[in-house]
Write a protein that holds these residues in place. Structure first.
Motif, PDB file in Angstrom:
ATOM      1  N   GLY A  72     -17.649  74.663   4.039  1.00 26.42           N
ATOM      2  CA  GLY A  72     -17.379  73.464   4.815  1.00 26.42           C
ATOM      3  C   GLY A  72     -16.075  72.774   4.464  1.00 26.42           C
ATOM      4  O   GLY A  72     -15.432  72.168   5.322  1.00 26.42           O
ATOM      5  N   VAL A 114     -21.565  74.497  16.347  1.00 18.49           N
ATOM      6  CA  VAL A 114     -20.389  75.303  16.662  1.00 18.49           C
ATOM      7  C   VAL A 114     -20.472  75.703  18.132  1.00 18.49           C
ATOM      8  O   VAL A 114     -21.451  76.294  18.569  1.00 18.49           O
ATOM      9  CB  VAL A 114     -20.306  76.559  15.775  1.00 18.49           C
ATOM     10  CG1 VAL A 114     -19.114  77.415  16.190  1.00 18.49           C
ATOM     11  CG2 VAL A 114     -20.203  76.177  14.309  1.00 18.49           C
ATOM     12  N   LYS A 159     -13.423  74.083   6.693  1.00 23.81           N
ATOM     13  CA  LYS A 159     -13.615  74.078   8.146  1.00 23.81           C
ATOM     14  C   LYS A 159     -12.688  73.067   8.802  1.00 23.81           C
ATOM     15  O   LYS A 159     -12.633  71.910   8.415  1.00 23.81           O
ATOM     16  CB  LYS A 159     -15.072  73.728   8.485  1.00 23.81           C
ATOM     17  CG  LYS A 159     -16.066  74.831   8.185  1.00 23.81           C
ATOM     18  CD  LYS A 159     -17.465  74.439   8.636  1.00 23.81           C
ATOM     19  CE  LYS A 159     -18.479  75.547   8.369  1.00 23.81           C
ATOM     20  NZ  LYS A 159     -19.855  75.137   8.761  1.00 23.81           N
ATOM     21  N   SER A 164     -15.641  72.586  17.201  1.00 24.10           N
ATOM     22  CA  SER A 164     -16.720  71.641  16.927  1.00 24.10           C
ATOM     23  C   SER A 164     -17.120  70.843  18.166  1.00 24.10           C
ATOM     24  O   SER A 164     -18.007  70.005  18.105  1.00 24.10           O
ATOM     25  CB  SER A 164     -16.304  70.673  15.815  1.00 24.10           C
ATOM     26  OG  SER A 164     -15.138  69.964  16.198  1.00 24.10           O
TER      27      SER A 164
END
Length: 221
Positions: free
Chosen positions: A102, A183, A105, A203
């Protein structure tokens, strides 16, 4: 990180700005960054808009909107988080999100930039927040004026498809992942052909479609 921002943020507010929902879910009562992100997004849009408006008196509303969208996009902000703020190691993530990378990301890194701007606004007001935004995105605002089709991949794909005598782009969507870290996957085809020419993830629906449109535009040559 704060040195790169060029400001100070109180410890409690800074921790909140760096706390992902997945961490808060595992530690009930701990506030996460989403409200600060919401606030920072508005400040960022304001400063980017007023700056582009002043720098480009010859540009139309549509051109300015495309430049702004590119400057504050997930790709642009996540790059700032990585290269200017080096914020990844400081993000508080839940166990599962951490294991899934994460801290790297783009969606989370983008959120963090906005939440830090929001925290700055709460701590110091609009003038200091404006100064922070300028430190972070002025270079990007200069770059977007020269990016051509990258300013709006969906429009650019439509224009190229029409020039080639092909059908209108059609986007097919899928959603996966937990609610706090969804996602979106977009696949784009042209007209009734059904052949996928580009795929993208993001996202949000919009971000996924932009990524798919970019891939499709490049496929068409």
């Amino acid at each position: 990180m704060l040195e790169a921002l060029g400001t100070t943020i109180s410890p409690d507010l800074l921790v909140q700005a760096l706390t992902h929902r997945s961490f808060a879910h595992e530690h009930p009562g701990v506030p996460h960054y989403e409200r600060l992100e919401f606030l920072g997004d508005a400040v960022l849009e304001l400063v980017a808009t007023e700056t582009l408006f002043a720098r480009h008196p010859d540009k139309s509303e549509g051109e300015l909107a495309k430049m702004r969208a590119r400057a504050v996009s997930e790709d642009s902000l996540s790059a700032i988080a990585k290269k200017k703020l080096h914020v990844g190691p400081y993000i508080l993530l839940g166990h599962g999100e951490s294991e899934q990378g994460g801290a790297e990301k783009n969606s989370i890194l983008c959120d963090i930039v906005e939440s830090l701007i929001g925290a700055t606004f709460l701590e110091h007001g609009i003038d200091e927040a404006r100064a922070v935004v300028h430190r972070l995105i002025d270079e990007t605002l200069d770059e977007v004026a020269t990016e051509g089709p990258a300013l709006d991949w969906k429009t650019s794909l439509t224009v190229k498809a029409h020039k080639l005598g092909k059908g209108e782009p059609v986007y097919h969507m899928e959603v996966s992942g937990p609610e706090y870290a969804q996602v979106f996957t977009a696949r784009v085809s042209l007209g009734e052909d059904g052949t996928v020419i580009g795929e993208g993830r993001g996202s949000s629906k919009r971000k996924a479609q932009l990524a798919a449109a970019e891939a499709g535009w490049k496929t068409l040559g």
